[in-house]
Design an enzyme around this catalytic site. Structure first.
Site: not given
Ligand SMILES: Nc1ncnc2c1ncn2[C@@H]1O[C@H](COP(=O)(O)OP(=O)(O)O)[C@@H](O)[C@H]1O
Ligand SMILES: Nc1ncnc2c1ncn2[C@@H]1O[C@H](COP(=O)(O)OP(=O)(O)O)[C@@H](O)[C@H]1O
Ligand SMILES: [Mg+2]
Ligand SMILES: [Mg+2]
Ligand SMILES: [Mg+2]
Ligand SMILES: [Mg+2]
Lengths: 332, 212, 332, 212
Positions: A218, A56
């Site tokens: 995700h 991320h």
């Protein structure tokens, strides 16, 4: 799978080594566990710590530094870190005024942070936790895992980090974090999937004219698959869900955050921001602050998310306060 | 034939082999309704577990399972790390000091492990999680032990129940974990965690039968 | 083609509108031509202006602001802007101390800027130009178009902008820009191609195990197609070409810049930076400053470039000087 | 049959149509050795040119071509914008005040246009640019005009020469423009700019023939 990497198992560690090498002084790696620490830690202030799966970036390692995080604990790609990481990181940066864990609401993150908190409390460290759950794409219910933590996390880390830097107590910092979480809402979409290095293939597939609406960060599939639409239509669909949820009302001042998922060029993000600004103008919602770019990503996924945070004078001042991290910097 | 220290070490090694062989399968299941890492997570964890227990010398079952638990806790991450970590930790407490377990002591230990998972994850039956495989398995184990079945007989019943439980997750709407974000789109897919639970139990059984 | 857009013909204009909307005060758009102007222009300083095709964001519009550019002139995607843009932008921001055009060495850019310079000179405006040509992937010769201007452009704009902000004269600012150009070298590679919106399909294709070495920033094919290699091998191949070219020598202090082409996640860029840092350490070359991120891109292309700039005290001080733009910000 | 104001306006419109029809073709050529925009650039420019000249009333050829030149200059960008802009600007200067052009005045104007391109772009023959099509075309036009050929006859010769010149770019290594960055990899591809030059000249000829 096409990635700049050496060995699949080493992507996280080598990337962290690069972060440390590129920002000497600003950050340092923990000697024994995977954790990014503030270069000048520990400081006599509340230690603000976050963490979560890798992939991320710049979240969270890129937000370690003056006015934001004291430590970040990265797990494997898209996998929550383990309690020993949070425990050791907290021990390393804690300066006697307590620790705040900012946790994104994923079952794994919540449980692992909880265990670390238990371990620390057991040793007399003052630990508070706030779970961020700003994703309106997820139907909320008492009987489910609840909403995911997404874009609002970046804003919470900045604002809460500023308060901790300014000497806020653990109670104050925690209350502020809860306030931010209660006033922030997000939603994301993907044009393409992404590939977890260790998995070697994309987590889902999309036809050339399809998009996924309501994705998380995700690489997981979203709530709905649709035909690709214009930026304006997509923005309006997402913005409406966000605005209606809080709800944001005419006259409200907001921070408007258009976030890239990693593979979408800035040109498209600003184009989407333009449509968002028009939409909010029509609704009478006032953009008082803005952020456009790749701040909480899903590897090389193409797509973006919108986050709106309702502002007041306190939040504006804390947002504007100086910050110096690899991923966000102004005022110094 | 009870489960002794040697048998437990052998079973753990066998579980590692199974999870390695099913790494991609479990990850594929997790791609459909999660984030494509369950097989990777479990394999990473059990690779470390095998490393760890191969270095130790153990006098009782509890000590082995404590190392398993601690290693999983600090190497798996995700949701499954703390859940399986707690499972083995709670079992280790029940089996502390024991040189070997029969059907009823294993049943008691697993029941304790299941309680740990539920306490931590708050999943109920039909939430589409590992609990859907583990809970009926523990029931079957207890029931068989209560009727005086041998350990292998009792485990056979448990594995069948786990398999049925695993398969029962297919039509469910997920209410816990990452799959819950998909809402109705989670229907039609088998839960990865229920699948790894089934794999762990069935490998334990097979390993035990080989020794016997 | 999957892009966040409305009409193909509007991508540049709508993205610019988004840039202006997201950074009110910092930048403003020219009322009649496509140009991003500093919010507080004109200032009594040398006006530093750049421009080129769009699709390289944040270059150049994202570098307009305090301590960097006074104006940026974006063309269509990957297409040089037209002389009227540079002419009007210069008229709008010029503050009586002359204008420096920073031009990337592409035939189109050079010719269009030259025409604008001629028009301005004709009206008595003092105009200087520096052409950046730092791409070592291109064989240089008197008889060709010469080397392309790539990553070095970002560093030149920052350093030269700081000098202009500090009151440097047109001659000084120009000389400094030439110095930066003479001390900077770059090279790029691609894992995937990119798609010009108006063309609708990728400019080249690559097999799943192939990469292009020596690409520029316009989605154009590179000098060589190779089997994909490890990050370490790729970095060493590129770094060697750069180091040997200047050449950079043991003891030299450098700014090491790892730039993403737009679609490569930060995790991979820092991983590549880690390999670059090891390589330079072995050669005895000292990294005194660094920059890692998407700063001069090719739409959604996956890949990266390496740029090394030889530093001295003057360049270090100018690099460190405050800058406030949408794409690069510190010190204020 | 000479090229008068009406004929020139018609030809420019026809060139616009041709470039629109060949937009993808020219862009594909530019993908292979450039940046995939030549067709887009030329079509954008000539769309604007058609808009512009359709609004004007023109008394001489020079005025038309001046508008063409200025419009291309401010709408095409890239390398081809200034090059074609200069080409038409120089032609417009030669044809200023003329109501119609015969073979020799067109030849003289085009020669002047070519000089402008060379002065700006510094390309020589065999550098794999538009010059490889334009230069032989101008030679052929001049030669035919010198032997008293009609405008259409002379343009026929010019178009044949342009076509040969365009095709001759295929085996060349590019030494100017973006294609030069490819070095030897530019071999085997036809130059987009030479191709657009051929298309412009052949459309001019066809448009003229239709009028005749
Ligand atoms: N609250 C919960 N209680 C019990 N099991 C859960 C819970 N949440 C998730 N799980 C189990 O964990 C599995 C996913 O594990 P894994 O993929 O390793 O972690 P993550 O979801 O963090 O990526 C699910 O398939 C499910 O069986
Ligand atoms: N120096 C030059 N002299 C003459 N023609 C040139 C020169 N450089 C480029 N060209 C022509 O321009 C064409 C490319 O135009 P275009 O694609 O529109 O611009 P760009 O290369 O800037 O993208 C080439 O095919 C070539 O014919
Ligand atoms: Mg995970
Ligand atoms: Mg998972
Ligand atoms: Mg171009
Ligand atoms: Mg081109």
């Amino acid at each position: 799978m096409k990635k700049l990497m050496n060995k699949v198992d080493d992507v996280v560690v080598q990337s962290l080594a690069g972060l440390e090498a590129a920002h000497p002084g600003l950050v340092k790696l923990h000697p024994s566990v995977k954790a990014v620490l503030r270069g000048d830690a520990p400081k006599a202030k509340v230690a603000v710590i976050s963490g979560g799966g890798s992939g991320h970036e710049p979240l969270h390692g890129g937000y370690v530094g003056y006015g934001m995080l004291d430590a970040a604990c990265p797990g494997e790609v898209f996998t929550s870190p383990t309690p020993d990481q949070m425990y050791e990181a907290a021990k390393a940066v804690e300066g006697g005024k307590g620790v705040l864990f900012i946790v994104k609401n994923y079952t794994g993150d919540v449980m692992n942070f909880q265990m670390a908190a238990d371990m620390l409390s057991g040793e007399g460290v003052n630990v508070a936790q706030v779970v961020i759950d700003d994703d309106v794409a997820v139907q909320d219910s008492l009987y489910t895992a609840g909403r995911r933590g997404v874009g609002g996390t970046v804003l919470a880390e900045k604002i809460v980090g500023a308060k901790a830097e300014a000497g806020g107590s653990l109670e104050e910092v925690k209350a502020l974090c809860e306030k931010v979480n209660s006033q922030v809402r997000s939603m994301g979409m993907a044009l393409t999937p992404c590939t977890v290095p260790a998995a070697g293939k994309p987590t889902f597939t999309l036809a050339d004219d399809e998009m996924e609406i309501g994705i998380g960060i995700h690489g997981e599939p979203g709530r709905q698959r649709m035909k690709l639409q214009s930026a304006k239509e997509i923005v309006e669909m997402m913005a409406k869900a966000i605005v209606d949820d809080l709800p944001f009302k005419a006259g409200d001042e907001v921070l408007a955050f258009v976030n890239g998922m990693g593979g979408t060029p800035q040109m498209e993000l600003y184009l989407a921001y333009n449509d968002l600004a028009s939409y909010l103008r029509e609704k009478g919602i006032v953009i008082a602050r803005s952020l456009v770019g790749n701040y909480i990503t899903s590897l090389e996924m193409q797509g973006f998310s919108i986050t709106l945070l309702k502002l007041d004078d306190e939040l504006k001042a804390l947002w504007d306060a100086p910050v110096e991290t690899a991923g966000l910097r102004w005022g110094r | 034939m009870n489960l002794d220290v040697q048998g437990m070490l052998k079973a753990i090694d066998a579980i590692g082999t199974t999870l390695e062989a099913h790494k991609d399968y479990l990850t594929d299941l997790d791609s459909a309704i999660g984030d494509a890492d369950h097989g990777i997570n479990m394999n990473r964890g059990f690779t470390k577990v095998r490393e760890k227990v191969s270095q130790g010398t153990y006098g009782d079952l509890g000590a082995i399972l404590k190392d398993v638990a601690m290693t999983l806790m600090s190497s798996v991450g995700g949701a499954s790390g703390p859940l399986y970590g707690t499972f083995f930790m709670r079992m280790s407490m029940k089996l502390a000091g024991l040189q070997a377990a029969d059907a009823s002591s294993l049943a008691a230990a697993m029941e304790e492990g299941l309680k740990g998972i539920v306490a931590l994850g708050k999943a109920q039956l039909e939430d589409k999680t590992m609990v859907d495989a583990l809970s009926p398995a523990v029931e079957a184990l207890k029931k068989a032990a209560g009727t005086g079945a041998s350990l292998t007989e009792a485990l056979e019943a448990a594995v069948l129940a786990a398999q049925a439980g695993m398969e029962s997750t297919v039509p469910l709407v997920a209410r816990k974990g990452r799959a819950s974000y998909l809402g109705k789109r989670s229907v039609g897919h088998q839960d990865p965690g229920a699948t790894s639970t089934y794999l762990i139990l069935s490998t334990l059984l097979m390993s035990l039968k080989e020794v016997a």
